[in-house]
Every structure is written in C-alpha cells, then in structure tokens.
Design a protein around this motif. Structure first.
Motif, PDB file in Angstrom:
ATOM      1  N   GLU A  59       0.828  -1.210   0.000  1.00 25.58           N
ATOM      2  CA  GLU A  59       0.000   0.000   0.000  1.00 25.58           C
ATOM      3  C   GLU A  59       0.862   1.260   0.000  1.00 25.58           C
ATOM      4  O   GLU A  59       0.552   2.240  -0.687  1.00 25.58           O
ATOM      5  CB  GLU A  59      -0.927  -0.006   1.212  1.00 25.58           C
ATOM      6  CG  GLU A  59      -2.008  -1.079   1.150  1.00 25.58           C
ATOM      7  CD  GLU A  59      -2.831  -1.137   2.421  1.00 25.58           C
ATOM      8  OE1 GLU A  59      -2.375  -0.567   3.459  1.00 25.58           O
ATOM      9  OE2 GLU A  59      -3.912  -1.747   2.408  1.00 25.58           O
ATOM     10  N   LEU A  60       1.976   1.237   0.764  1.00 21.63           N
ATOM     11  CA  LEU A  60       2.865   2.393   0.794  1.00 21.63           C
ATOM     12  C   LEU A  60       3.488   2.621  -0.572  1.00 21.63           C
ATOM     13  O   LEU A  60       3.568   3.760  -1.048  1.00 21.63           O
ATOM     14  CB  LEU A  60       3.956   2.187   1.846  1.00 21.63           C
ATOM     15  CG  LEU A  60       5.031   3.282   1.935  1.00 21.63           C
ATOM     16  CD1 LEU A  60       4.397   4.634   2.259  1.00 21.63           C
ATOM     17  CD2 LEU A  60       6.092   2.928   2.982  1.00 21.63           C
ATOM     18  N   HIS A  63       0.868   4.077  -2.840  1.00 25.52           N
ATOM     19  CA  HIS A  63       0.617   5.459  -2.446  1.00 25.52           C
ATOM     20  C   HIS A  63       1.745   6.369  -2.923  1.00 25.52           C
ATOM     21  O   HIS A  63       1.502   7.475  -3.448  1.00 25.52           O
ATOM     22  CB  HIS A  63       0.454   5.543  -0.932  1.00 25.52           C
ATOM     23  CG  HIS A  63       0.277   6.937  -0.418  1.00 25.52           C
ATOM     24  ND1 HIS A  63      -0.835   7.702  -0.701  1.00 25.52           N
ATOM     25  CD2 HIS A  63       1.090   7.715   0.360  1.00 25.52           C
ATOM     26  CE1 HIS A  63      -0.718   8.882  -0.123  1.00 25.52           C
ATOM     27  NE2 HIS A  63       0.444   8.920   0.527  1.00 25.52           N
ATOM     28  N   GLN A  64       2.978   5.906  -2.770  1.00 24.44           N
ATOM     29  CA  GLN A  64       4.117   6.711  -3.227  1.00 24.44           C
ATOM     30  C   GLN A  64       4.095   6.890  -4.746  1.00 24.44           C
ATOM     31  O   GLN A  64       4.379   7.980  -5.260  1.00 24.44           O
ATOM     32  CB  GLN A  64       5.425   6.053  -2.795  1.00 24.44           C
ATOM     33  CG  GLN A  64       5.696   6.125  -1.309  1.00 24.44           C
ATOM     34  CD  GLN A  64       7.005   5.440  -0.947  1.00 24.44           C
ATOM     35  OE1 GLN A  64       7.450   4.522  -1.639  1.00 24.44           O
ATOM     36  NE2 GLN A  64       7.625   5.876   0.132  1.00 24.44           N
ATOM     37  N   TRP A 114      10.502   4.181   1.940  1.00 24.42           N
ATOM     38  CA  TRP A 114       9.958   2.823   1.857  1.00 24.42           C
ATOM     39  C   TRP A 114      10.856   1.827   2.585  1.00 24.42           C
ATOM     40  O   TRP A 114      10.376   0.981   3.350  1.00 24.42           O
ATOM     41  CB  TRP A 114       9.800   2.418   0.391  1.00 24.42           C
ATOM     42  CG  TRP A 114       9.020   1.137   0.231  1.00 24.42           C
ATOM     43  CD1 TRP A 114       7.668   1.012   0.068  1.00 24.42           C
ATOM     44  CD2 TRP A 114       9.558  -0.193   0.220  1.00 24.42           C
ATOM     45  NE1 TRP A 114       7.316  -0.310  -0.027  1.00 24.42           N
ATOM     46  CE2 TRP A 114       8.464  -1.081   0.063  1.00 24.42           C
ATOM     47  CE3 TRP A 114      10.832  -0.734   0.336  1.00 24.42           C
ATOM     48  CZ2 TRP A 114       8.619  -2.466   0.005  1.00 24.42           C
ATOM     49  CZ3 TRP A 114      10.996  -2.108   0.291  1.00 24.42           C
ATOM     50  CH2 TRP A 114       9.901  -2.960   0.122  1.00 24.42           C
ATOM     51  N   THR A 117      10.660   1.995   6.337  1.00 27.09           N
ATOM     52  CA  THR A 117       9.460   1.311   6.812  1.00 27.09           C
ATOM     53  C   THR A 117       9.615  -0.199   6.721  1.00 27.09           C
ATOM     54  O   THR A 117       9.202  -0.941   7.617  1.00 27.09           O
ATOM     55  CB  THR A 117       8.240   1.768   5.990  1.00 27.09           C
ATOM     56  OG1 THR A 117       8.144   3.192   6.028  1.00 27.09           O
ATOM     57  CG2 THR A 117       6.955   1.161   6.534  1.00 27.09           C
TER      58      THR A 117
END
Length: 579
Positions: A59-60, A63-64, A114, A117
């Motif tokens: 999802e990240l 989104h990025q 990213w 994380t």
C-alpha cells in the motif's frame, strides 16, 4: 628417546578455525559475512511470514507511486509541491528543484522512506538484526543516490559546463593523489600542515614518565600561582591524545593551564605486534595507576581532578570505582567526556559488535597482534557515510574542490592501533556483556561497582554523537548516587568537545543532580533544562573551581628527580609521533 606429546585435538581445531576466520577477514575488511547473513535471513524470514506488514508495504509503494505521478502531472502544468519536502543536505542546492532533477531526488527520498518502513516494525525480528538490516539498506541507498552520479547531479553538470570540464580534471588529480598517498601510507592531503609538536600539540611541557604503554606529560605553568589540586587527563587510546591540545586557540589543555591549573596528560603508545598480550588490566596499572603515582610524587599530598575522554573516560570510571572499593581517596573529582559506562544501548557503533563480528576480529587480531588503525576508522566512516565519504567524493572528485584541511580533520586521520588482548576484552566485557553496569567487571580479581562512587562527577555529552549517544552516556545517573553534573552540548563526538570560547554556533544545557537524589529520565531532562548559548568550557571551569582550593599555591617543579622522575623530553614526547 622421548616422544613429543601429540597436540590437543581441541587446540588444533581451534587454531584451524582461527586461521580460517583470519583468512576470511582479509577478504571482507574484517566484517563478518555471517553476521550480515543472519540479520538479513532473520528480517527476510519474518517479513515473509508477516502478510500484514507486506500488505502495508505494498500500500505504501502504491501510495508513493500515486504521489509521484501527481507530482509529475503538476510539474508539467507548472505547479505542484513535492511529495516529500527535502531536508536532506544532499539536495539543498536550488538546482535540485528543476526538471528532471526534482524527480530524481524525489524518487530517491521515496525509496528511502519505503526501506525505512520495510526494515522496521517487522514482528519477531531480533532488534539488533533489524538495526543491521536498516543500516545495510541505508548504505546501498547512499551508493545509488543521484547526488553521487555525475549525470544526475545538477550541481556537477552546471560546474562542468561552466568550467569546460576543468573540475573533472582537478578531481582526477585529487583522486590520483589520494590513491598514491594511501598506497604510500601517507596522511591525507593537507594533514602535513598540522604536525604534533610543530603546529598542534605545542602547549609547553615535559615528559615526566615513560613506560611501555604511556608517556605522562606535565605542562609548564602559565600563571604565577595555581590551584593546589592538579588535573590528570586520560584520553582515549584509539586516537592520539592531542585532540585536547590542538592549535593554541582551541586547546583545552592550554585553556586549563592559562586558568591556573597544573595539568598532566597521558599520551598512549601506538602498539604493535609485540604488545599483543597487553590487556585492560595493563591499561589500568601501566596507564592510570602509573600516572596517578607520578602525579602524587610531583604534587604530593594533593588530591587529583581526574578527567577522561571517550574510552579513557570509561577506563577512568573503572579505576575510580576500584579506588573507591579499596579506600583509595586520591581523587578529588571525576570528569567524563563522551564516556559510556552502560553499554546496553551503545548506539550505531553496536551495529558492528555481536558475537560473530567479535569472533572474526579476535581471529584477525590473533594473526596480527593488533587491530589496524584503519579498521575502526572505517566503521566510523560507514556510520557517517555521507559526511565522511560521499560528500567528500562529490566535492573532491566531481566538483574538483578540496575542502581545506583543519587541525581536527588532521588529528582524525592520525589513528592508532590497539593490542589484540585489550581490544577483545573491551568488546566482550563492556559492549557484549555490559559487565561494568551489571557490577561484574573485575579489577584485581574482585568486581567493581559504580555505585561505590561518592566523589563529585561532571559528565559531558554531545547532541549528535554517533559513537557514544548522549542518552547512553546519561545512564550514569542510574548507576551512581554521587553528586552528578550533566552537561549536553551541541556538536558531535569530537567537534562538540573542541568547543573553545568564541566558537560560533555553540550551545549547551547543564543541570546538577545532588547526591542520593532521584534522577530525571533523559527525555524529561532534555525537556526541562534550558539551553544556554556559548562554549561549555567556562561552565566546566566554574565547576572545577568550586571543587578546588584557591589559586594561590606555588606551581610544582617539573618532574621529581629526587624521586626518580626526571624530565625526559619536551612535550609532546615521542609516543605521539609513532605511526
């Protein structure tokens, strides 16, 4: 005819294993591949078994990608703010905000976000392994930064266009010079302008003791009368002592002498293979013990202000605890600069210290007898890869701009070796086992306890210290009931200590905790103690004055010939000149 006893199978196997590890260390710059593999496997295996984490990372990434796409569309329309406002010094130049370089650096920042994380918060991963995985990701990202590539760095492109490529020619000459100097074992370019005894380490003094491990320097008085209590400075043995006696304007030792103190300083020998069996106990006895005995002979019946920097401060804390245990009251106070006593959270340096890594270092040192000077410097360089490696390569080799050498930079390049036995004991007993904080560290066959300390303590730490993080240094509050004044100054591990009055952009916080009082947490301390502008040196001097008699005593003689301690050589002595 007698037969020779066969070698012990255990000893033979151990020798073979040590030889194998030492051979591998030559190919891996003494870094353990097993340590890296264990960290990566731990992270990857747990990430593979964490569908929630993988989903969040997916999802990240989406989104990025969406943010970057919107940014590209907005840029085509002549508008739009960046997805990630950059505070990274690599992209500070305004040219990074123009097409296509704005996209390059935004892609890099998003990838960095990213991976930060991805390597944190994975359930089940050992914390040390998570830190190693995150560190490895940062190192690879730094290699791929668009700022390090000539064709994606707008500053390099602009400079090359304006100079017609002359910057690249200068950079090539700089690179060739650096390679030749490295091959010849010479210091970096410009360091020869800061020679000990010539341009730095020139505070007048004499060598009054020399043994196989130290020279003790006594500095000549600069005032007609002095405080009765002398100061003994114990620097770290990983580097030369003269960080505390750099140029005349930023020499802490000269500052103390000019304020009416009699100052002694330990200068450690640069060990070689013949010193392989020197251990931590030798550094206590031949170092601090011999120095204290000499100071007592030259300045009899006076208690001593003991001052330790970095590893020298840790060793001094051990010595002070042993003296308190044994009823030795020769110390008037204890000052510790960026010195850890609790190694449970040693900071980023702990990335390179685990059982696998220490075992490989011990094997390598068993072959050579010492840890090479460049090995620890290489670890520090990796911890601050942008400041110490990539920014230098861009400036020196791509832009053709040599940053002027400073006395602190020249000192930093003047590293020393460390005896095999001592370094192995230091890593195991302090970093791995945390024996000192756990009351297990033995001196003379008996454990010492920091809880026995009752003398006044002054502890200095620095805000951006990568070697001894200030929150780790602060833990001394929890180990000793002694009256403890803690000072936190701006700057890093070395530059924060070299903070002479008048130094620009310096500030500090200071608070005294009385004896036997409860302590604030580190975060509460930071929130409650106000910041003051200026150098911390006068604050420490004021504290020293409060622990000393009036400055009306006659300066002691240089050395004590009648006690077998004649003056041997002028300062800075001979050990500091050894390479």
């Amino acid at each position: 005819m007698s037969k020779r006893a066969p070698p012990s199978p255990d000893n033979t196997a151990q020798a073979l294993d040590t030889a194998a590890k030492a051979a591998l260390a030559r190919w891996t710059a003494s870094f353990s591949p097993a340590a890296g593999l264990l960290a990566w496997t731990d992270w990857a295996a747990h990430l593979a078994n964490a569908p929630g984490k993988r989903l969040a990372l997916t999802e990240l990434a989406l989104h990025q990608a969406g943010m970057l796409g919107q940014y590209l569309l907005a840029q085509c329309a002549g508008d739009g703010s960046a997805p990630l406002p950059s505070t990274d010094r690599r992209f500070a130049d305004a040219a990074w905000q123009r097409w296509p370089f704005n996209v390059y650096h935004q892609q890099f920042l998003l990838a960095q976000q990213w991976w930060e994380t991805a390597t944190s918060g994975v359930p089940g991963v050992d914390p040390h392994h998570a830190q190693v995985a995150a560190f490895a990701a940062r190192q690879w990202l730094d290699v791929l930064s668009p700022g390090n590539i000539p064709l994606t760095n707008p500053v390099v492109i602009r400079q090359t266009w304006e100079e017609g490529g002359a910057n690249l020619a200068r950079g090539a000459r700089n690179a060739a010079e650096d390679v030749l100097r490295e091959m010849a074992g010479q210091p970096p370019a410009g360091a020869d302008h800061f020679r000990p005894g010539k341009e730095v380490a020139i505070t007048p003094g004499k060598v009054v003791l020399r043994n196989r491990l130290i020279e003790l320097l006594q500095y000549e008085p600069a005032t007609k009368t002095v405080h009765p209590e002398p100061i003994l400075v114990v620097p770290a043995w990983i580097m030369k002592y003269y960080i505390l006696d750099l140029s005349p304007h930023n020499s802490l030792i000269r500052y103390l002498v000019n304020q009416g103190y009699t100052v002694f300083c330990v200068s450690w020998k640069n060990p070689d293979a013949s010193h392989r069996d020197l251990g931590m106990d030798d550094y206590l006895s031949l170092g601090i013990g011999a120095a204290l005995d000499t100071v007592a002979a030259i300045v009899p019946r006076r208690r001593v202000h003991a001052t330790g920097y970095c590893l020298g401060g840790t060793l001094l804390a051990i010595a002070a605890a042993a003296m308190a245990r044994d009823g030795d009251d020769r110390l008037a106070s204890l000052s510790l600069f960026t010195a850890q006593t609790d190694f449970s959270e040693p900071g980023e340096l702990g990335l390179f210290i685990d059982e696998s890594q220490v075992s490989m270092l011990e094997a390598q040192m068993a072959r050579t007898g010492y840890l090479r000077a460049g090995q620890m410097a290489g670890a520090f360089q990796m911890l601050r890869s942008y400041d110490l490696l990539w920014s230098r390569m861009v400036n020196d080799y791509l832009l053709g701009r040599r940053r002027p050498m400073s006395d602190l930079m020249a000192w930093n390049a003047d590293a020393t070796r460390m005896p095999a036995r001592m370094h192995g004991q230091y890593l195991r007993r302090l970093f791995l086992n945390n024996d000192l904080a756990q009351n297990r560290y033995e001196v003379g066959g008996r454990p010492v306890m920091l809880g026995d300390l009752r003398l006044p303590i002054f502890s200095v730490s620095t805000e951006t210290d990568h070697v001894a993080p200030w929150r780790s240094v602060y833990k001394l509050h929890y180990l000793s009931p002694a009256p403890l004044t803690f000072l936190l100054t701006t700057g890093g591990h070395n530059a924060g200590i070299v903070s002479e009055p008048g130094h620009p952009r310096r500030a500090y916080r200071i608070l005294c905790r009385p004896a036997n009082q409860t302590s604030l947490t580190a975060d509460d301390w930071l929130a409650q103690v106000p910041q003051q502008e200026g150098s911390w040196w006068p604050a420490w001097l004021q504290w020293l004055d409060s622990q000393s008699g009036p400055a009306n005593a006659k300066p002691p003689a240089m050395g004590a010939p009648r006690r077998g301690l004649p003056v041997l050589d002028p300062a800075p002595g001979t050990y500091v000149l050894e390479t």
